[in-house]
Scaffold this motif. Structure first.
Motif, PDB file in Angstrom:
ATOM      1  N   MET A 137       0.829  -1.209   0.000  1.00 57.32           N
ATOM      2  CA  MET A 137       0.000   0.000   0.000  1.00 57.32           C
ATOM      3  C   MET A 137       0.864   1.260   0.000  1.00 57.32           C
ATOM      4  N   ALA A 138       1.928   1.244   0.801  1.00 59.99           N
ATOM      5  CA  ALA A 138       2.817   2.407   0.828  1.00 59.99           C
ATOM      6  C   ALA A 138       3.542   2.569  -0.504  1.00 59.99           C
ATOM      7  N   HIS A 139       3.946   1.453  -1.092  1.00 58.77           N
ATOM      8  CA  HIS A 139       4.643   1.496  -2.383  1.00 58.77           C
ATOM      9  C   HIS A 139       3.763   2.108  -3.466  1.00 58.77           C
ATOM     10  N   TYR A 140       2.540   1.621  -3.575  1.00 53.77           N
ATOM     11  CA  TYR A 140       1.665   2.104  -4.638  1.00 53.77           C
ATOM     12  C   TYR A 140       1.156   3.524  -4.366  1.00 53.77           C
ATOM     13  N   ALA A 141       1.037   3.885  -3.097  1.00 59.16           N
ATOM     14  CA  ALA A 141       0.550   5.233  -2.764  1.00 59.16           C
ATOM     15  C   ALA A 141       1.661   6.271  -2.759  1.00 59.16           C
ATOM     16  N   SER A 142       2.913   5.829  -2.740  1.00 57.12           N
ATOM     17  CA  SER A 142       4.025   6.766  -2.535  1.00 57.12           C
ATOM     18  C   SER A 142       4.103   7.898  -3.570  1.00 57.12           C
ATOM     19  N   PRO A 143       3.837   7.668  -4.860  1.00 55.96           N
ATOM     20  CA  PRO A 143       3.901   8.808  -5.781  1.00 55.96           C
ATOM     21  C   PRO A 143       2.943   9.940  -5.401  1.00 55.96           C
ATOM     22  N   GLU A 144       1.735   9.582  -5.003  1.00 60.42           N
ATOM     23  CA  GLU A 144       0.765  10.612  -4.613  1.00 60.42           C
ATOM     24  C   GLU A 144       1.125  11.231  -3.271  1.00 60.42           C
ATOM     25  N   LEU A 145       1.619  10.427  -2.341  1.00 64.08           N
ATOM     26  CA  LEU A 145       2.028  10.961  -1.042  1.00 64.08           C
ATOM     27  C   LEU A 145       3.186  11.939  -1.199  1.00 64.08           C
ATOM     28  N   ILE A 146       4.093  11.641  -2.127  1.00 60.38           N
ATOM     29  CA  ILE A 146       5.209  12.549  -2.388  1.00 60.38           C
ATOM     30  C   ILE A 146       4.699  13.866  -2.975  1.00 60.38           C
ATOM     31  N   LYS A 147       3.761  13.790  -3.912  1.00 59.72           N
ATOM     32  CA  LYS A 147       3.181  15.012  -4.473  1.00 59.72           C
ATOM     33  C   LYS A 147       2.549  15.874  -3.389  1.00 59.72           C
ATOM     34  N   ALA A 148       1.855  15.224  -2.460  1.00 60.86           N
ATOM     35  CA  ALA A 148       1.107  15.944  -1.425  1.00 60.86           C
ATOM     36  C   ALA A 148       1.956  16.294  -0.209  1.00 60.86           C
ATOM     37  N   GLN A 149       3.215  15.783  -0.170  1.00 61.99           N
ATOM     38  CA  GLN A 149       4.022  15.868   1.045  1.00 61.99           C
ATOM     39  C   GLN A 149       3.173  15.406   2.242  1.00 61.99           C
ATOM     40  N   GLY A 150       2.642  14.216   2.072  1.00 61.03           N
ATOM     41  CA  GLY A 150       1.677  13.677   3.026  1.00 61.03           C
ATOM     42  C   GLY A 150       2.320  12.899   4.161  1.00 61.03           C
ATOM     43  N   ALA A 151       1.556  11.942   4.711  1.00 59.09           N
ATOM     44  CA  ALA A 151       2.018  11.210   5.890  1.00 59.09           C
ATOM     45  C   ALA A 151       1.552   9.763   5.829  1.00 59.09           C
ATOM     46  N   ILE A 152       2.372   8.888   6.388  1.00 58.77           N
ATOM     47  CA  ILE A 152       2.037   7.476   6.555  1.00 58.77           C
ATOM     48  C   ILE A 152       2.001   7.174   8.047  1.00 58.77           C
TER      49      ILE A 152
END
Length: 259
Positions: free
Chosen positions: A122-137
């Protein structure tokens, strides 16, 4: 306190019940949009309906998280619906009692897939969007990684992995300003816990014996207490917190249980 989570799209795996549901409810209360990814579609729909009835917004994606392709398509469905992902809560899993003596290679590997591998996927597949958003896990973990429990090698190994990946990802994602933290749960009252306690001899006595070893208040942690900490760690108000493994457990792991 305004956690500044308004309209943030946050995936919550296993968000249909228990701790995951508690997190989804609190996130919605803070104005975020929790996206429940779970194999229990009927329960996910009930949770979404509950959130919407309270004036919030939520979404659900059915997925079998032990299937890598299902993890990928779940993330793609969220992006297709909202165009972004601001946060990921890896929560799904269960203490499945795969032990050293009675377990098998197959049952151990199944436990890792059920409790750890999908955290990575889940983190792998979500990482591109999380990087764009400077989000959080946020990874939800368990005391078993620290204390051991006996008869649950698969689950304990998975939680040790969850803690290790929390710090590993925090380092890897530093350049992208994506924060990664974990919450460790000890004794938390959930429907799954309630079902388990009913399977033992003298369940009320067993529950009392457990509660007396929880230092703060001699009571179980509530799902809302886990969820409140989760919402903070996902929020911009914890903007300089990363790589931390936080124990929301009434002092169970680190305080002397004899006090």
């Amino acid at each position: 306190m305004d956690l500044k989570l308004q309209n943030k799209v946050i995936i919550v795996t296993g968000g249909a019940r228990g701790i995951g549901k508690g997190i989804a409810l609190v996130l919605a209360r803070e104005g975020a949009i929790p996206v429940i990814v779970s194999r229990t579609e009927s329960e996910s729909i009930k949770t979404v309906t509950e959130i919407e009835a309270a004036g919030g917004t939520a979404f659900q994606v059915p997925a079998n998280l032990t299937d890598p392709e299902s993890c990928r398509t779940a993330v793609e469905a969220v992006v297709a619906q909202f165009g972004r992902i601001d946060g990921l809560v890896n929560n799904a899993g269960e203490n499945d009692s795969v032990g050293l003596v009675d377990g098998t290679y197959e049952s151990f590997m199944n436990s890792l897939h059920k409790n750890l591998v999908h955290y990575f996927l889940m983190a792998h597949y979500a990482s591109p969007e999380l990087i764009k958003a400077q989000g959080a896990i946020l990874n939800i973990s368990s005391k078993t990684a620290d204390t051991g429990q006996g008869g649950t090698s698969g689950y304990a190994a998975s939680n040790g992995g969850r803690n290790a990946l929390t710090r590993e990802w925090a380092v890897e994602l530093l350049p992208h300003k994506v924060r990664v933290n974990a919450i460790v749960v000890a004794e938390c009252w959930t429907p799954l816990y309630e079902r388990w306690i009913q399977t033992v001899e003298n369940p009320q006595e067993k529950l009392k014996s457990i509660e007396k070893h929880i230092p703060l208040g001699n009571r179980m942690t509530t799902t809302e207490e886990i969820a409140n900490a989760a919402a903070f760690l996902l929020s911009p108000l914890s903007s300089h917190t990363t790589g931390q493994i936080t124990y929301v457990d009434g002092g169970y792991v680190h305080l002397d249980r004899a006090i």
